[in-house]
Design a protein around this motif. Sequence first.
Motif, mmCIF file in Angstrom:
data_model
loop_
_atom_site.group_PDB
_atom_site.id
_atom_site.type_symbol
_atom_site.label_atom_id
_atom_site.label_comp_id
_atom_site.label_asym_id
_atom_site.label_seq_id
_atom_site.Cartn_x
_atom_site.Cartn_y
_atom_site.Cartn_z
ATOM 1 N N MET B 1 0.741 -1.187 0.007
ATOM 2 C CA MET B 1 -0.010 -0.017 -0.050
ATOM 3 C C MET B 1 0.918 1.199 0.111
ATOM 4 S SD MET B 1 -3.109 0.935 2.613
ATOM 5 C CE MET B 1 -4.203 -0.375 1.984
ATOM 6 N N PRO B 2 0.751 1.951 -0.906
ATOM 7 C CA PRO B 2 1.592 3.597 -0.869
ATOM 8 C C PRO B 2 1.347 4.356 0.252
ATOM 9 C CG PRO B 2 -0.539 3.708 -2.382
ATOM 10 C CD PRO B 2 -0.543 2.225 -1.889
ATOM 11 N N GLY B 3 2.186 5.067 0.536
ATOM 12 C CA GLY B 3 1.988 6.127 1.590
ATOM 13 C C GLY B 3 3.447 6.461 2.057
ATOM 14 N N GLY B 4 3.457 7.490 2.991
ATOM 15 C CA GLY B 4 4.499 7.834 3.781
ATOM 16 C C GLY B 4 4.893 7.300 4.840
ATOM 17 N N HIS B 5 6.044 7.689 5.682
ATOM 18 C CA HIS B 5 6.362 7.294 6.746
ATOM 19 C C HIS B 5 5.335 7.909 7.854
ATOM 20 C CE1 HIS B 5 8.984 6.258 10.309
ATOM 21 N NE2 HIS B 5 9.489 5.465 9.501
ATOM 22 N N THR B 6 5.301 7.248 9.086
ATOM 23 C CA THR B 6 4.369 7.419 10.269
ATOM 24 C C THR B 6 4.607 9.017 10.636
ATOM 25 O OG1 THR B 6 5.493 6.551 11.733
ATOM 26 C CG2 THR B 6 3.716 5.266 10.675
ATOM 27 N N GLN B 7 3.451 9.432 11.211
ATOM 28 C CA GLN B 7 3.637 10.767 11.603
ATOM 29 C C GLN B 7 3.744 10.696 13.162
ATOM 30 O OE1 GLN B 7 -0.078 12.041 10.114
ATOM 31 N NE2 GLN B 7 0.725 13.302 8.216
ATOM 32 N N ARG B 10 8.485 12.249 17.264
ATOM 33 C CA ARG B 10 10.102 11.913 17.491
ATOM 34 C C ARG B 10 10.949 12.981 16.174
ATOM 35 N NH1 ARG B 10 11.818 6.355 14.916
ATOM 36 N NH2 ARG B 10 11.072 7.307 13.203
ATOM 37 N N PRO B 11 10.511 13.301 15.140
ATOM 38 C CA PRO B 11 11.180 14.218 14.303
ATOM 39 C C PRO B 11 11.385 15.507 15.032
ATOM 40 C CG PRO B 11 9.329 13.420 13.166
ATOM 41 C CD PRO B 11 9.580 12.813 14.314
ATOM 42 N N ASP B 167 10.074 3.001 16.085
ATOM 43 C CA ASP B 167 9.301 3.765 14.979
ATOM 44 C C ASP B 167 7.625 3.255 15.259
ATOM 45 O OD1 ASP B 167 10.086 4.755 12.676
ATOM 46 O OD2 ASP B 167 10.076 2.974 11.227
ATOM 47 N N SER B 194 -0.206 11.019 15.345
ATOM 48 C CA SER B 194 -0.494 11.730 13.928
ATOM 49 C C SER B 194 -1.241 13.006 14.576
ATOM 50 C CB SER B 194 -1.346 10.753 13.193
ATOM 51 O OG SER B 194 -1.880 11.529 12.103
#
Lengths: 550, 550
Positions: B1-7, B10-11, B167, B194
């Motif tokens: 399934m397409p998508g980005g890294h989780t929100q 941490r960043p 993660d 998120s």
Amino acid sequence: MPGGHTQTLRPFLWRASKLYPDTEIVSRDHDGISRTTYSEYAGRTAQLANALDDHGIEHEDRVATFCWNTERHYETYFGVPSMGAQLHTINPLLPDEHVRYIVDNADDELIFVDPSLAEKLAGAAEGAEEFDGVDFVVMGDEGVEALDAPDYESFLDGHDTEYDWPDLPSDQPAGMCYTSGTTGKPKGVEYTQSMLWSHTMTTLTPQGIPMEDDDVVMPVVPMFHVNAWGMPFTATAAGSKHVYPGPSPDPEDIAMLIEEEGVTVTAGVPTVWLGLMEYCEDNEVDLSSLDRIIVGGSAAPKSMIRWFDNRGVEVLHAWGMTEMSPIGSVSQLKSDLEDAGYETQLDKRGKQGIMVPGIEYKIIDENDEEIAWDGEEFGELHVRGPTITKEYFERPEANEEDFEDGWLKTGDVVSVDPDGYIQIVDRAKDVIKSGGEWISSVELENAIMAHDDVSEATVVGVPHEKWQERPVAFVVPAERADRDTLEEGIMELLRDEYPKWWLPDAIEYIEEVPKTATGKFSKKDLREQYSGDRLLAGNTPDEAAPGQDD
Amino acid sequence: MPGGHTQTLRPFLWRASKLYPDTEIVSRDHDGISRTTYSEYAGRTAQLANALDDHGIEHEDRVATFCWNTERHYETYFGVPSMGAQLHTINPLLPDEHVRYIVDNADDELIFVDPSLAEKLAGAAEGAEEFDGVDFVVMGDEGVEALDAPDYESFLDGHDTEYDWPDLPSDQPAGMCYTSGTTGKPKGVEYTQSMLWSHTMTTLTPQGIPMEDDDVVMPVVPMFHVNAWGMPFTATAAGSKHVYPGPSPDPEDIAMLIEEEGVTVTAGVPTVWLGLMEYCEDNEVDLSSLDRIIVGGSAAPKSMIRWFDNRGVEVLHAWGMTEMSPIGSVSQLKSDLEDAGYETQLDKRGKQGIMVPGIEYKIIDENDEEIAWDGEEFGELHVRGPTITKEYFERPEANEEDFEDGWLKTGDVVSVDPDGYIQIVDRAKDVIKSGGEWISSVELENAIMAHDDVSEATVVGVPHEKWQERPVAFVVPAERADRDTLEEGIMELLRDEYPKWWLPDAIEYIEEVPKTATGKFSKKDLREQYSGDRLLAGNTPDEAAPGQDD
């Protein structure tokens, strides 16, 4: 399960049309300048969605564009993804065989094509089974017979200007773009609703490319190129005025649009701005409305940054990738550099910048270790975040190469200074791996090209039995050059600046550096030719490894 | 399934500690001012995560705080959610039975408690089975015997200053806060990773409360109150300096911190700023560093906005809810109002503002129709977006009442003007439903309190057999008032401003308006008392419905 509502593009369209109904969208097209407003835009976008419904387009179907930067193209930016389909922007500059591959791989149902590109697309489609079942609509008010295509205005005509925009999941595919790799087949990157929402947010922050409702935003970067760096979405979220420069804008068009529409922020590759600078030197152009230029694709020379600084325009580097939706870093000046001298600031601003909030980055060396943030060491840049794809479309073998533990391996080799600014040093595939350490081909090239008698130069790593790879320089001498002394002159120059193990094992004269379709140096050809023709011999110094002479 | 890294959060922690290692976090505490840096903060946060691991805290366990605004409290903001647990901030001002209910309902494993609140918490916990199995840590360097609690410094001591932050999925619960409803049991709201990521982003935009690395951010709004409006997260993402004002800061403390730490942005309820204004009138205070004050909780009087304008400080209204993480709207001035007169601007800035990008809103009237954006009509505000919860914690019956088709029914009755600014007119439960239309109790109250001889007044809707509800005013006359003529005086005032059907059916004199624990008018008591005691009779005019006299 706890959580918030899904992340989609819908609220941005809603916000602009409700809060800024009269704000303009200006578009230069084949027949001149057109103007519309967010309110009318919302109506036309709803018409487009209704027309797509009528055409049989369903959720997750792919709808493609083959278009320049125009208001109609912008209508597809919200109309297609917000009705549940996926907008696939095709680069019309690609060779026909790539276009055929891409259309087939993406399984596009319908392609919106600019009138000026209809002939090219018809050529690519003719007799090609990859195009079986694909329909066309021409982005104008006249159809095109060769494509059996109605015109866009007829396609929209009669449809309701209201649409009940559905509640889409965050992971619904919303966009798609192919990387134009120099080797191998193009790789598809899908953008979900959430990735585009997240990208709009990360770039809208003061640490990104903030926009407000009094901004006038002109993306010169093509809308087929990773959503024009997301600017049509960001500008909509901010309620800014849009200006679309249309097909093949030349410097005069760009200058005219800045002057007449009061553009405050624009974006594109350095070539565009070099053209504008030249035009401004020969013509009287009023740049006073312009506040900032976002430069990406390749680095802006410092002379360009200075030139625009002198005219009150800030040049902001941005760096990103198709895989990143695309923006990762922006060269915003940190506040503790405000008192640094102009030259220091210029050094920082000349780099690719700092990642926007929400994105993490690390730089990994040959030994899989994180490098120091000292501006000296370099390694491959790895990034992760909600705007970064986790995979390519149907390319498991490429995934294995480019993704690792949730990180995207960007293929860019960078240094990072103590302030966190990254600077691209090389591409990972071009960096020369000698004795377990890396040598930047780009740095050597730039140093060699600084020699007065060199017209062009490229440095490639060629296989070496002891050191793995060694640098070989390919030099196009200037006409006036004395070829007998030039080699020693270049080596002398390099000896002053670099450790011994960086020095090329050989300097070869060539008549021209081979180029790729997009004008970049094609190192692959030289590498193959050199390693095939001859093996490196005793020219290599014993100390062709790091740590032995510095 | 397409998508980005989780929100996740941490960043933001990563970004601040890597890019701004030396930027300060200043904290006023029981024993004076302490200073640390992002770099040290990251180390202590890692120590906290390691200590929580050691204590047996696991993913999705709830860890609570019962604390003031201090640097240690801020350590829990990243340390607890980023190691995978859920941070539950408890309001220490709640009555003991509420605290017991909340701790039990949330199933807290561990509570960090401020030394000055240890006695209160021990009182609530004593003999209460709701506290069975709950451990305590005292936020200082001395333990508390009554709670069998070690001190925080010992809790951290010896633990590694590095932590391998996991993660986490986007929908991992990260925070929790209870609404302090005036009726019924408090309702728990969970914040996912998120939601907090999204809130940080939507508020960091220029349309929200943008912050930069040269900002000095002081949240006076309590950190137990919906994450201090998210400011500790936003300030970290931006790399701003933090200032925490500690336990019960008085105006002198606040003035001192602004002066000495160079605070640029602060936030809190109007009472705080009224106190500061008063203090400034009597003392020489240098507010020159201060750029903006975020005001929420209740509306800032225009006189306050003016007072700060005169000192170069912008007062920005923000509106939100516990259910919204919490910020929804901010009263940023739209650019087309820049040329409007000061009074017009003040009118706009006195409203609750415009929703930040990414949030949709609509206003629904009694008949379930969207109202016009004319600044006159009003209805209940409904909102949706990725920062807004979809449900209460284990309260299906409350969900049914407050959520509908993905929208949160805020319970706030608002008008919205053509520019999109909302203004709160009433609470939905207080608005008076008369003959199918709504009457704002708040507007009537304000009009009545404008009478010189009225000390306090409240207006409630009481049941009526024909009109459903009718307004009754409860008035506390001023000491000097002539009670015989006051009623007619008030009615005369109201007749000038409002349609006949808005006029109260009765005006009752009382000695005091009953108040809730948090000092708000308790209309429930009056409503019950009035409808129980007496039924409305012939006092109601025949035209007690809309459309008959205006």
